[in-house]
Enzyme design. Structure first.
Site, PDB file in Angstrom:
ATOM      1  N   LYS A   1       5.238   4.696 -10.299  1.00  0.00           N
ATOM      2  CA  LYS A   1       3.939   4.591  -9.624  1.00  0.00           C
ATOM      3  C   LYS A   1       2.809   4.393 -10.633  1.00  0.00           C
ATOM      4  O   LYS A   1       1.881   3.603 -10.400  1.00  0.00           O
ATOM      5  CB  LYS A   1       3.685   5.848  -8.795  1.00  0.00           C
ATOM      6  CG  LYS A   1       4.683   6.043  -7.659  1.00  0.00           C
ATOM      7  CD  LYS A   1       4.504   7.401  -7.003  1.00  0.00           C
ATOM      8  CE  LYS A   1       5.541   7.629  -5.911  1.00  0.00           C
ATOM      9  NZ  LYS A   1       5.476   8.986  -5.342  1.00  0.00           N
TER      10      LYS A   1
ATOM     11  N   ASP B   1      10.088   8.834 -10.947  1.00  0.00           N
ATOM     12  CA  ASP B   1       9.391   8.329  -9.764  1.00  0.00           C
ATOM     13  C   ASP B   1       7.894   8.210 -10.038  1.00  0.00           C
ATOM     14  O   ASP B   1       7.264   7.197  -9.700  1.00  0.00           O
ATOM     15  CB  ASP B   1       9.639   9.270  -8.580  1.00  0.00           C
ATOM     16  CG  ASP B   1       8.854   8.886  -7.344  1.00  0.00           C
ATOM     17  OD1 ASP B   1       9.279   7.964  -6.633  1.00  0.00           O
ATOM     18  OD2 ASP B   1       7.800   9.504  -7.095  1.00  0.00           O
TER      19      ASP B   1
ATOM     20  N   ILE C   1      -1.921   7.698   0.993  1.00  0.00           N
ATOM     21  CA  ILE C   1      -3.231   7.610   0.329  1.00  0.00           C
ATOM     22  C   ILE C   1      -3.554   6.139   0.048  1.00  0.00           C
ATOM     23  O   ILE C   1      -2.773   5.455  -0.606  1.00  0.00           O
ATOM     24  CB  ILE C   1      -3.236   8.406  -0.993  1.00  0.00           C
ATOM     25  CG1 ILE C   1      -2.897   9.872  -0.736  1.00  0.00           C
ATOM     26  CG2 ILE C   1      -4.584   8.300  -1.675  1.00  0.00           C
ATOM     27  CD1 ILE C   1      -2.785  10.711  -1.989  1.00  0.00           C
TER      28      ILE C   1
ATOM     29  N   GLU D   1       0.809  -1.216   0.000  1.00  0.00           N
ATOM     30  CA  GLU D   1       0.000   0.000   0.000  1.00  0.00           C
ATOM     31  C   GLU D   1       0.844   1.269   0.000  1.00  0.00           C
ATOM     32  O   GLU D   1       0.507   2.258  -0.642  1.00  0.00           O
ATOM     33  CB  GLU D   1      -0.940   0.001   1.212  1.00  0.00           C
ATOM     34  CG  GLU D   1      -1.863   1.202   1.287  1.00  0.00           C
ATOM     35  CD  GLU D   1      -2.812   1.281   0.105  1.00  0.00           C
ATOM     36  OE1 GLU D   1      -2.620   2.161  -0.769  1.00  0.00           O
ATOM     37  OE2 GLU D   1      -3.738   0.456   0.037  1.00  0.00           O
TER      38      GLU D   1
END
Length: 523
Positions: A300, A296, A231, A224
């Site tokens: 994600k 980065d 979030i 997570e």
């Protein structure tokens, strides 16, 4: 006379029979009562230890000729103590943490602060058995529990059969990869915050999980904290959209760059000034390339695409442009248009079975949900068929936001939650490295005659329709800039236009372009 005698005999016989029946019935009831009393007495003798009380008159012996009497106790006598049931051993979930820095320390602190609550919630003690660090002598900025051992050898955790869960928060993709792979193969659950590792080795992690769980085991992989820190977007995509169909994901998924862009937009700072401030406050790494280059955010985005669309994409194929080419001029023009600029990761279903994605600065209108997200805050908007629009906003990095997401995964494991497919099922959709949008082109030039005409001819050559041209008053003929806003065209068309314009003698540097996020950006 004879008849009367017969009747009388019958009557007397009936009385004797009735009397006999009554006697037998009373005898039976008395014997039953005696038996019950005997059993009760035996049970009491068995369950309760014998207590001798001076003021008691015990049962009289039948040899004395006296009738037995019940035990009589004085008012001062204490009741015999009932032995307590033996305590059930409390179950524990034993952790081995790799990394005792910012996030690792945050995890330990939260576990210590909420130990009682976690125990009530999960019926287990969450026990940090070992923390693996590079230098065991280095002072820690958190209190190490007395039952926790600080180690420096990876095998001290990996080969410890009592460790149930490996928590990897050390970062990197070399040693971290070996640790995660080894832990899974040894049957240990893994919790990680390492998005670079997952983006680089997602298929391999999936294959190991399939292998170790082929015998019916339930080895878990939880991550997570890997996307947007605090979030809970990973769990949401794993559970809240299973009956839905995601059409688009767009998000501010890097806190460092959003902090910098806020400073450039709101405070009028240059790129270098904004980067210096971000570094001073700890938002930027010593080498900020992964952040400012958009890499980065791309890592994600790849993970989010797998969860939302079920597609596996080579990270290098996703078009990625950072914020290094942005200038204050771009923000001036964005303000004239009524919006601002954000670095976004975007993935969209462009047609049935085809998914496009990119990381890029984007023009965002003032009424967009992402417009007001400032500072190091992260935000993701998910457009879908059933829920329509869902927006998640929160802290995307930092000690406790990231540690909080790791804790959520750890507690889920303690509760026995299971996720058979942590990355969701694969689909037959395909990735296409092209998308359509309205585009913003900023062109720097030396002032000459015919510039507008040449730009128009090049756009016409590549079927690019110009919506408008913007130009601030020229203060220097040697360093001026204007902006072209196009109609909706493909990325490849825009790249072709930019490549051709930059070859013209009046163009002083490469043309900067960025997409406009929404098709309905004009009101």
């Amino acid at each position: 006379t004879i008849l009367k005698k017969i009747k009388k005999k019958i009557k007397n016989k009936r009385k004797r029979i009735k009397k006999t029946i009554t006697y037998k019935k009373e005898k039976k009831e008395k014997e039953s009562t005696i038996m019950i009393n005997r059993r009760l007495f035996v049970a009491l003798l068995t369950a309760v230890p014998l207590v001798i009380v001076p003021s008691c008159t015990a049962f009289s012996s039948s040899l004395t000729g006296k009738k037995p009497t019940f035990l009589k106790m004085s008012s001062t006598a204490e009741a015999p103590a009932v032995p307590e049931a033996p305590e059930t051993a409390q179950k524990s979930l034993r952790l081995g943490i790799f990394g005792g820095g910012t996030v690792g320390g945050g995890i330990v602190e939260i576990i210590q602060q909420k130990a009682k609550y976690f125990n009530e919630l999960t019926t287990q003690n969450i026990d940090v058995r070992k923390i693996c660090v590079r230098d065991a002598s280095k002072p820690r900025d958190f209190t190490v529990p007395s039952t926790t051992e600080i180690v420096t050898n990876y095998d001290d955790i990996l080969n410890d059969d009592e460790i149930d869960v490996v928590v990897e928060v050390m970062g990197g993709t070399t040693d971290a990869k070996d640790i995660v792979f080894s832990a899974l193969r040894k049957g240990k659950d893994v919790v990680t915050a390492n998005k670079a590792l997952i983006a680089a080795y997602l298929p391999e992690i999936e294959a190991i999980l399939e292998e170790v769980n082929s015998d019916g085991s339930r080895v878990e992989f939880r991550y997570e904290a890997a996307v947007c820190g605090g979030i809970p977007v990973i769990r949401s995509l794993q559970s809240d959209f299973v009956g839905d169909e995601v059409s688009m994901i767009s998000g501010i998924i890097n806190g460092c760059t959003n902090f910098m862009l806020t400073a450039m937009d709101r405070d009028g700072k240059s790129y270098d000034e904004a980067l210096a401030e971000a570094s001073e406050l700890g938002y930027a790494e010593a080498d900020p390339t992964l952040d400012v280059g958009g890499f980065d955010a791309r890592s994600k985005l790849k993970i989010l695409m797998r969860l939302a669309y079920g597609i596996e994409v080579d990270e290098e194929e996703i078009d990625c442009r950072g914020i290094t080419d942005l200038t204050t001029v771009d923000f001036d023009y964005a303000k004239k248009l009524g919006g601002t600029i954000k670095l976004l990761g975007v993935a969209e279903r462009v047609e049935e079975g085809k998914i496009a994605a990119f990381v890029s600065p984007c023009y965002v209108t003032a009424d967009d949900p992402l417009f007001a997200v400032i500072g190091a805050t992260n935000a993701i908007e998910i457009l879908s068929k059933n829920l329509q629009s869902s927006t998640y906003i929160g802290q995307g990095a930092g000690r406790f936001p990231t540690a909080n997401s790791c804790i959520n995964d750890i507690v889920a494991l303690a509760k026995g939650d299971s996720s058979a497919l942590p990355f969701n099922p694969s689909s037959g959709d395909q990735f296409v490295n092209d998308y359509q949008s309205t585009f913003f082109l900023r062109i720097k030039y030396e002032d000459k005659i015919g510039i507008t005409r040449q730009c128009g001819e090049i756009c016409e050559k590549h079927d690019v329709s110009i919506h408008s041209i913007l130009q601030n008053p020229v203060t220097s003929r040697q360093d001026a800039a204007f902006v072209i806003i196009t109609e909706k065209v493909s990325l490849n068309q825009i790249k072709a236009v930019c490549d051709e314009i930059k070859e013209l003698d009046w163009c002083t540097e490469e043309v900067f372009y960025m997409p406009v996020l929404r098709e309905d950006w004009m009101r």
